[in-house]
Scaffold this motif. Structure first.
Motif, PDB file in Angstrom:
ATOM      1  N   GLY A 152      -2.962   3.669  -2.828  1.00 19.46           N
ATOM      2  CA  GLY A 152      -2.809   3.079  -4.145  1.00 19.46           C
ATOM      3  C   GLY A 152      -2.177   1.758  -3.544  1.00 19.46           C
ATOM      4  N   LEU A 153      -2.467   0.632  -4.667  1.00 21.19           N
ATOM      5  CA  LEU A 153      -2.046  -0.765  -4.325  1.00 21.19           C
ATOM      6  C   LEU A 153      -1.151  -1.263  -5.367  1.00 21.19           C
ATOM      7  N   ILE A 154       0.116  -1.475  -5.089  1.00 21.29           N
ATOM      8  CA  ILE A 154       1.201  -1.844  -5.847  1.00 21.29           C
ATOM      9  C   ILE A 154       1.314  -3.241  -5.997  1.00 21.29           C
ATOM     10  N   GLN A 167      -6.419   2.094  -7.212  1.00 22.86           N
ATOM     11  CA  GLN A 167      -6.833   3.059  -5.854  1.00 22.86           C
ATOM     12  C   GLN A 167      -8.162   2.625  -5.345  1.00 22.86           C
ATOM     13  N   MET A 197       0.660  -1.041  -0.111  1.00 17.99           N
ATOM     14  CA  MET A 197       0.001  -0.046   0.008  1.00 17.99           C
ATOM     15  C   MET A 197       0.993   1.300   0.091  1.00 17.99           C
ATOM     16  N   THR A 198       0.274   2.379  -0.830  1.00 15.90           N
ATOM     17  CA  THR A 198       1.261   3.600  -0.792  1.00 15.90           C
ATOM     18  C   THR A 198       0.270   4.619  -0.642  1.00 15.90           C
ATOM     19  N   GLY A 253       0.139   3.099  -7.577  1.00 13.62           N
ATOM     20  CA  GLY A 253      -0.780   1.998  -7.521  1.00 13.62           C
ATOM     21  C   GLY A 253      -1.373   1.548  -8.926  1.00 13.62           C
ATOM     22  N   GLN A 282      -0.908   7.551  -4.563  1.00  9.74           N
ATOM     23  CA  GLN A 282      -1.924   6.899  -5.393  1.00  9.74           C
ATOM     24  C   GLN A 282      -1.307   6.507  -6.687  1.00  9.74           C
TER      25      GLN A 282
END
Length: 484
Positions: free
Chosen positions: A470-472, A430, A420-421, A427, A424
């Motif tokens: 954001g999801l990496i 989001q 998670m970051t 990612g 955004q």
């Protein structure tokens, strides 16, 4: 004869009820099934936005299910307007008429029905007695405290003698002391009247104190239905265990018959789960026994001690795991301690599979995409013996042309492989954190994304509910399958 008894016992039934909002496709309530017996005190319990109030509004008739059926005394009332249902609702905002005195507020519904004056007088006085406000008839509602106003709102609903009383967070606007007093009064009213109460709250103490039956909800779905004792002592999943009271929740494995390993120690338990099964162990803080280090099954260091009046809340770090205990005996921060657990203090649940699975797109070059971004993976490599032809089509090992309209590509990724970051733009997709559960050594986060897809993520850091992230998701951590 047996069927007639069942019908008379269940005053309300919800069968496969679903509510979807067309403007954004959001499903507020999904496949909701519930039976409410006559005279029961049933509570819908869950965090904000879980579908509690939407379900209550559908029972009241203020909202119509998208699909499914609602039965009253065995007959469908799914499309019946609110005024034709023998159901009254008490809201958090009392909605009393400020220009009327207490008597007129309570009598309002009866006058609308053209009930005889002497009958109104008798019923209003009975209600004033029930809510302990006799002699207040001529008082203005503006002179009343919050608790007194809530009693008037309840009296106004009950004077119509509904078969069912719906209460939507009715004590939410009261301070803690008054809320606790009203919990006792509401339960006493229910016992005295014998009518069916359906109550909505996000307060676990309220639910445990008053209910005959609790319906725990999350993300529009029922997580568990049971008595307060069942819900507290035998939670069905990590969400229920975390939401109801304080819990220590740990991942582990069954090492033999009635033995399990978690937090680096092996414990005897009472749940007979097959050896080798991955499990989630739930231990309530009051069931954690603090001993001398040499006497403990596992050992740790005290990192926090908080005096709570009746007991101390003690946090212990054991390896990567944080364990919370309740004890009447004080310890000091920095003390080395041992921890023992009795078999009946450990509740074992089969571990939930949090693998994230989602459909990806195939672009014109047969590359895989998700949310408009390339995944650096191609369809050709996924198909056994797949080859790209000069005309742009793909054939399989048998030389047959692949019809893209007849296949779907699904991607899977594990929660620990997603980062998670708060930036955004980094990612792949989001979303907002819609739920979090502490699992001893890390948190489980549920991220509700802009594509209406929920992702599970493990992270050691504490984020806040509602945070936008954001999801990496690295392509090399994904697995892909083709479905026809």
């Amino acid at each position: 004869m047996g069927n007639e008894t069942v019908k008379s016992e269940n005053i309300i039934e919800l069968r496969h009820v679903m509510r979807q909002y067309d403007d954004n496709g959001f499903i507020a309530v999904h496949d909701f099934n519930l039976e409410v017996k006559r005279g029961e005190f049933v509570t819908f319990l869950g965090p904000s936005g879980c579908g509690k109030t939407t379900t209550l509004r559908m029972i009241a008739g203020f909202d119509i299910p998208t699909s499914g059926e609602i039965l009253l005394n065995g007959k469908s009332i799914t499309s019946l307007p609110p005024y034709e249902r023998p159901i009254n609702t008490v809201f958090q905002r009392y909605a009393l008429f400020p220009h009327m005195n207490i008597y007129d507020n309570i009598a309002f519904g009866l006058r609308q029905k053209k009930v005889a004056k002497d009958v109104i007088d008798r019923k209003v006085k009975r209600m004033l007695s029930l809510v302990d406000l006799e002699g207040f008839e001529d008082r203005s509602v503006s002179t009343l405290s919050g608790g007194q106003q809530q009693r008037i709102a309840i009296a106004r609903a009950l004077v119509n003698e509904p078969e069912i009383l719906l209460l939507d967070e009715p004590l939410g606007a009261l301070d803690l002391k008054m809320r606790q007093e009203m919990q006792i009064e509401l339960k006493a009213m229910h016992d005295k009247l014998g009518i069916t109460f359906i109550y909505v709250t996000h307060d676990q103490e309220e639910a445990l104190t008053m209910s005959d039956k609790i319906v725990v909800m999350s993300e529009g779905e029922i997580q568990q239905i049971g008595t307060p004792e069942d819900i507290y002592n035998e939670p069905k999943n990590a969400f229920v265990a975390d939401f109801i009271g304080e819990s220590n929740i740990f991942g582990g494995i069954m090492t033999g018959k009635l033995t399990t390993r978690f937090c680096g120690g092996e414990f005897v338990c009472v749940d007979d789960v097959p050896e080798g099964t991955h499990i989630t162990a739930v231990v309530r803080p009051e069931d954690v026994e603090i001993t001398k280090p040499e006497n403990g099954t596992i050992r740790g260091v005290v990192t926090a001690v908080i005096f709570k009046g009746m007991h101390y809340e003690i946090t212990i770090q054991s390896g990567k795991n944080e364990i919370v205990a309740r004890s009447t005996k004080a310890v000091n921060v920095g003390d080395r301690v041992g921890i023992c657990l009795e078999p009946d203090g450990i509740h074992i649940m089969i571990a939930e599979d949090h693998t994230n699975t989602f459909q990806v797109d195939i672009n014109k070059d047969y590359r895989l995409e998700y949310n408009g971004q390339l995944l650096h993976a191609s369809l050709t490599k996924l198909i056994k013996g797949g080859k790209r032809q000069e005309d742009g089509t793909i054939i399989d090992a048998n030389g047959e042309v692949i019809d893209l309209s007849r296949i779907r590509v699904m991607a899977s990724i594990q929660p620990e492989d997603i980062d998670m970051t708060d930036n955004q733009e980094e990612g792949l997709i989001q979303g907002n954190i819609s739920n979090l559960i502490y699992l001893g050594s890390h948190y489980l986060y549920i991220i509700h994304t802009e594509l209406e897809q929920d992702f599970a993520v493990y992270d050691e850091d504490l984020w806040n509910m509602g945070d936008r992230v954001g999801l990496i998701m690295p392509t090399e951590k994904m697995s892909f399958t083709i479905k026809k």
